[in-house]
Design a protein around this motif. Structure first.
Motif, PDB file in Angstrom:
ATOM      1  N   VAL A 106       0.917  -1.476  -0.018  1.00  0.00           N
ATOM      2  CA  VAL A 106       0.059  -0.013   0.109  1.00  0.00           C
ATOM      3  C   VAL A 106       0.621   1.128   0.051  1.00  0.00           C
ATOM      4  O   VAL A 106       2.176   1.236   0.773  1.00  0.00           O
ATOM      5  N   PRO A 107       0.223   2.563  -0.649  1.00  0.00           N
ATOM      6  CA  PRO A 107       0.742   3.438  -0.228  1.00  0.00           C
ATOM      7  C   PRO A 107       1.603   4.276   0.580  1.00  0.00           C
ATOM      8  O   PRO A 107       0.275   3.896   1.536  1.00  0.00           O
ATOM      9  N   ILE A 108       1.987   5.404   1.499  1.00  0.00           N
ATOM     10  CA  ILE A 108       2.830   6.253   2.378  1.00  0.00           C
ATOM     11  C   ILE A 108       1.529   6.694   2.153  1.00  0.00           C
ATOM     12  O   ILE A 108       1.487   7.809   1.188  1.00  0.00           O
ATOM     13  N   GLU A 109       0.940   7.405   2.612  1.00  0.00           N
ATOM     14  CA  GLU A 109      -0.128   8.495   3.108  1.00  0.00           C
ATOM     15  C   GLU A 109       0.041  10.148   3.700  1.00  0.00           C
ATOM     16  O   GLU A 109       0.059   9.301   4.958  1.00  0.00           O
ATOM     17  N   TYR A 110       0.422  11.176   3.491  1.00  0.00           N
ATOM     18  CA  TYR A 110       0.825  11.979   4.259  1.00  0.00           C
ATOM     19  C   TYR A 110       0.425  13.423   3.638  1.00  0.00           C
ATOM     20  O   TYR A 110      -0.094  13.670   2.569  1.00  0.00           O
ATOM     21  N   GLN A 111       0.331  14.574   4.534  1.00  0.00           N
ATOM     22  CA  GLN A 111       0.103  15.655   4.677  1.00  0.00           C
ATOM     23  C   GLN A 111       0.827  16.896   5.099  1.00  0.00           C
ATOM     24  O   GLN A 111       1.312  16.772   6.194  1.00  0.00           O
ATOM     25  N   ASP A 112       1.525  17.368   4.400  1.00  0.00           N
ATOM     26  CA  ASP A 112       2.078  18.563   4.538  1.00  0.00           C
ATOM     27  C   ASP A 112       1.935  19.586   5.939  1.00  0.00           C
ATOM     28  O   ASP A 112       0.502  20.184   5.542  1.00  0.00           O
ATOM     29  N   PRO A 113       2.539  19.704   6.521  1.00  0.00           N
ATOM     30  CA  PRO A 113       2.564  20.224   7.541  1.00  0.00           C
ATOM     31  C   PRO A 113       2.556  21.601   7.068  1.00  0.00           C
ATOM     32  O   PRO A 113       3.496  22.396   5.754  1.00  0.00           O
ATOM     33  N   GLU A 114       1.550  22.514   7.807  1.00  0.00           N
ATOM     34  CA  GLU A 114       2.009  23.855   6.826  1.00  0.00           C
ATOM     35  C   GLU A 114       3.201  24.764   7.036  1.00  0.00           C
ATOM     36  O   GLU A 114       3.692  24.777   8.085  1.00  0.00           O
ATOM     37  N   GLY A 115       3.265  25.448   5.795  1.00  0.00           N
ATOM     38  CA  GLY A 115       4.281  26.357   6.467  1.00  0.00           C
ATOM     39  C   GLY A 115       5.876  25.026   5.916  1.00  0.00           C
ATOM     40  O   GLY A 115       6.939  25.349   5.044  1.00  0.00           O
ATOM     41  N   SER A 117       9.085  14.802   2.445  1.00  0.00           N
ATOM     42  CA  SER A 117       9.112  13.725   0.769  1.00  0.00           C
ATOM     43  C   SER A 117       9.461  12.622   1.346  1.00  0.00           C
ATOM     44  O   SER A 117      10.299  13.175   2.815  1.00  0.00           O
ATOM     45  N   VAL A 118       9.179  11.254   1.132  1.00  0.00           N
ATOM     46  CA  VAL A 118       8.579  10.260   1.863  1.00  0.00           C
ATOM     47  C   VAL A 118      10.170   9.452   1.280  1.00  0.00           C
ATOM     48  O   VAL A 118       9.457   9.292  -0.392  1.00  0.00           O
ATOM     49  N   GLN A 119      10.804   8.595   1.864  1.00  0.00           N
ATOM     50  CA  GLN A 119      11.742   7.909   0.257  1.00  0.00           C
ATOM     51  C   GLN A 119      11.664   6.588   0.639  1.00  0.00           C
ATOM     52  O   GLN A 119      11.130   6.036  -0.841  1.00  0.00           O
ATOM     53  N   GLN A 120      10.759   6.319   1.059  1.00  0.00           N
ATOM     54  CA  GLN A 120       9.982   4.774   0.622  1.00  0.00           C
ATOM     55  C   GLN A 120       7.506   5.338   0.328  1.00  0.00           C
ATOM     56  O   GLN A 120       7.133   5.289   1.321  1.00  0.00           O
ATOM     57  N   ARG A 121       7.732   5.200  -0.513  1.00  0.00           N
ATOM     58  CA  ARG A 121       6.402   5.781  -1.581  1.00  0.00           C
ATOM     59  C   ARG A 121       5.732   3.763  -0.443  1.00  0.00           C
ATOM     60  O   ARG A 121       4.225   4.454  -0.927  1.00  0.00           O
ATOM     61  N   TYR A 122       6.400   3.026  -0.788  1.00  0.00           N
ATOM     62  CA  TYR A 122       5.389   1.300  -0.243  1.00  0.00           C
ATOM     63  C   TYR A 122       6.013   1.253   0.852  1.00  0.00           C
ATOM     64  O   TYR A 122       6.945   1.236   0.738  1.00  0.00           O
ATOM     65  N   VAL A 123       4.433   0.703   1.259  1.00  0.00           N
ATOM     66  CA  VAL A 123       5.174  -0.365   2.486  1.00  0.00           C
ATOM     67  C   VAL A 123       4.564  -1.460   2.382  1.00  0.00           C
ATOM     68  O   VAL A 123       3.128  -1.669   1.697  1.00  0.00           O
ATOM     69  N   ARG A 124       4.879  -2.711   2.930  1.00  0.00           N
ATOM     70  CA  ARG A 124       3.990  -3.715   2.723  1.00  0.00           C
ATOM     71  C   ARG A 124       3.792  -4.091   4.387  1.00  0.00           C
ATOM     72  O   ARG A 124       4.639  -4.500   5.241  1.00  0.00           O
ATOM     73  N   LEU A 125       2.543  -4.734   3.464  1.00  0.00           N
ATOM     74  CA  LEU A 125       1.951  -5.116   5.707  1.00  0.00           C
ATOM     75  C   LEU A 125       1.459  -6.799   5.393  1.00  0.00           C
ATOM     76  O   LEU A 125       0.853  -7.141   4.319  1.00  0.00           O
ATOM     77  N   LEU A 126       1.475  -7.350   6.686  1.00  0.00           N
ATOM     78  CA  LEU A 126       1.217  -8.612   6.715  1.00  0.00           C
ATOM     79  C   LEU A 126      -0.074  -8.550   7.763  1.00  0.00           C
ATOM     80  O   LEU A 126      -0.129  -8.088   8.805  1.00  0.00           O
ATOM     81  N   ILE A 127      -1.380  -9.160   7.158  1.00  0.00           N
ATOM     82  CA  ILE A 127      -2.731  -8.985   8.171  1.00  0.00           C
ATOM     83  C   ILE A 127      -2.868 -10.424   8.142  1.00  0.00           C
ATOM     84  O   ILE A 127      -2.697 -11.381   6.627  1.00  0.00           O
ATOM     85  N   GLU A 128      -4.191 -10.395   9.109  1.00  0.00           N
ATOM     86  CA  GLU A 128      -4.508 -12.031   8.902  1.00  0.00           C
ATOM     87  C   GLU A 128      -5.776 -11.215   9.253  1.00  0.00           C
ATOM     88  O   GLU A 128      -6.471 -10.124   9.840  1.00  0.00           O
ATOM     89  N   GLY A 129      -6.842 -11.821   8.299  1.00  0.00           N
ATOM     90  CA  GLY A 129      -8.276 -11.557   7.657  1.00  0.00           C
ATOM     91  C   GLY A 129      -9.019 -12.517   7.463  1.00  0.00           C
ATOM     92  O   GLY A 129      -8.305 -13.071   7.511  1.00  0.00           O
ATOM     93  N   PRO A 130     -10.696 -12.523   7.235  1.00  0.00           N
ATOM     94  CA  PRO A 130     -11.574 -13.669   6.989  1.00  0.00           C
ATOM     95  C   PRO A 130     -11.068 -14.142   5.524  1.00  0.00           C
ATOM     96  O   PRO A 130     -11.016 -12.876   4.647  1.00  0.00           O
ATOM     97  N   VAL A 131     -11.420 -15.394   5.248  1.00  0.00           N
ATOM     98  CA  VAL A 131     -11.090 -15.447   4.238  1.00  0.00           C
ATOM     99  C   VAL A 131     -11.853 -15.021   2.888  1.00  0.00           C
ATOM    100  O   VAL A 131     -11.625 -14.791   1.644  1.00  0.00           O
ATOM    101  N   PHE A 132     -12.852 -14.882   3.311  1.00  0.00           N
ATOM    102  CA  PHE A 132     -14.210 -14.062   2.486  1.00  0.00           C
ATOM    103  C   PHE A 132     -13.593 -12.540   1.837  1.00  0.00           C
ATOM    104  O   PHE A 132     -14.118 -12.169   1.047  1.00  0.00           O
TER     105      PHE A 132
END
Length: 301
Positions: A218-227, A231-246
């Motif tokens: 998934v992409p890293i999301e952020y909002q520039d602070p005022e003023g 810039s983010v060096q890693q535009r994407y991160v990988r997440l290991l999630i556990e969830g329902p099969v359906f």
């Protein structure tokens, strides 16, 4: 004329008397059904097998008296005070058949009873609950409970000695929508000779979605602070999630996964290793992040 009527009436009376006299002396044979009645039953003992409801008595007697036997409610008494646990033979004694010496007893069927005697006791046993039915393949059975899970049974000692538990089966089909739980009252599975208290218990089955682990980019999301400019060096991160099969049957779930950098407090220029927050769909759990932090460069506009 009056004398003739008296003669006729006297003749009729003599004829009737003669008929009764003749039929009363006529001897006939017949079979008579006689109920069996237990007397002096020993406390706590029961007859499991071999006791009959009635005996058949073949007898000979005056025809006039034999015809009246059916209306006399005769019964054969069996004294069971001396019975012991196990199998034993009790003879049918013709002398105890409640008939006067006017009758001759020729045959009795049966002439003996082979009784199986046992003691009646009670004991507590556990209740094992199970569920049977068709279930949506994306779900699994978690647990089945019975309430109460201990019941009292009562019956022959030799039979109860072999029983330490009983089983109840909750049945139902859920090929599509599956509830979190489902309950019904179910009768206990015990032999007919045994009484159970209570005779039925409440059985509840609990279901849950099957789960599996999956890596999601998934992409890293952020909002520039005022003023400031971020810039983010890693535009994407990988997440290991556990969830329902359906949930993983299509890619719609990805739209609900967010990885966000939140700037809190006072913002200054520089390069930082910051943690990021993860939002997941309902029912999912985060197992691992790769990387754990992201490199952020903050500059003033």
């Amino acid at each position: 004329m009056l004398k003739n009527w008296q003669t006729i009436l006297l003749s009729i009376a003599l004829a009737v008397f003669t008929w009764f006299l003749v039929t009363g002396r006529e001897v006939v044979e017949t079979w008579v059904d006689m109920p069996v009645v237990m007397t002096n039953p020993p406390e706590g003992l029961i007859i499991e097998d071999g006791l009959v409801d009635k005996i058949q008595v073949r007898l000979r007697g005056p025809k006039g008296l034999v015809g009246n036997l059916a209306s006399q409610n005769l019964a054969y008494p069996i004294n069971v005070s001396n019975l012991k646990i196990g199998e034993q033979v009790v003879d049918i004694d013709p002398a105890k058949i409640p008939l006067s010496s006017t009758y001759e007893i020729i045959e009795v069927r049966p002439n003996r009873l082979r009784l199986t005697v046992d003691r009646r006791i009670s004991k507590k046993i556990t209740v094992e609950a199970a569920w049977a039915g068709n279930l949506n393949s994306d779900y699994k059975l978690q647990e089945v409970t019975a309430s109460p899970d201990v019941v009292t049974i009562r019956g022959p000692e030799t039979l109860l000695r072999k029983i330490s538990k009983t089983r109840v089966v909750l049945k139902g089909d859920f090929p599509e929508d599956v509830p979190r739980s489902w309950a019904e009252n179910v009768a206990l599975e015990v032999p007919d000779e045994i009484e159970a208290s209570p005779g039925q218990v409440s059985v509840e089955a609990f279901f849950a979605p099957k789960t599996r682990e999956i890596w999601v980019k998934v992409p890293i999301e952020y909002q520039d602070p005022e003023g400031y400019k971020v810039s983010v060096q890693q535009r994407y991160v990988r997440l290991l999630i556990e969830g329902p099969v359906f949930l993983f049957h299509d890619d719609e779930y990805r739209k609900s996964i967010l990885a966000s950098v939140i700037f809190g407090g006072k913002v200054t220029e520089g390069q930082f290793e910051l943690n990021y927050e993860v939002a997941l769909p309902e029912g999912c759990r985060l197992e691992k992040k790769n990387p754990e932090t992201v490199t952020i460069v903050i500059k003033k506009n």
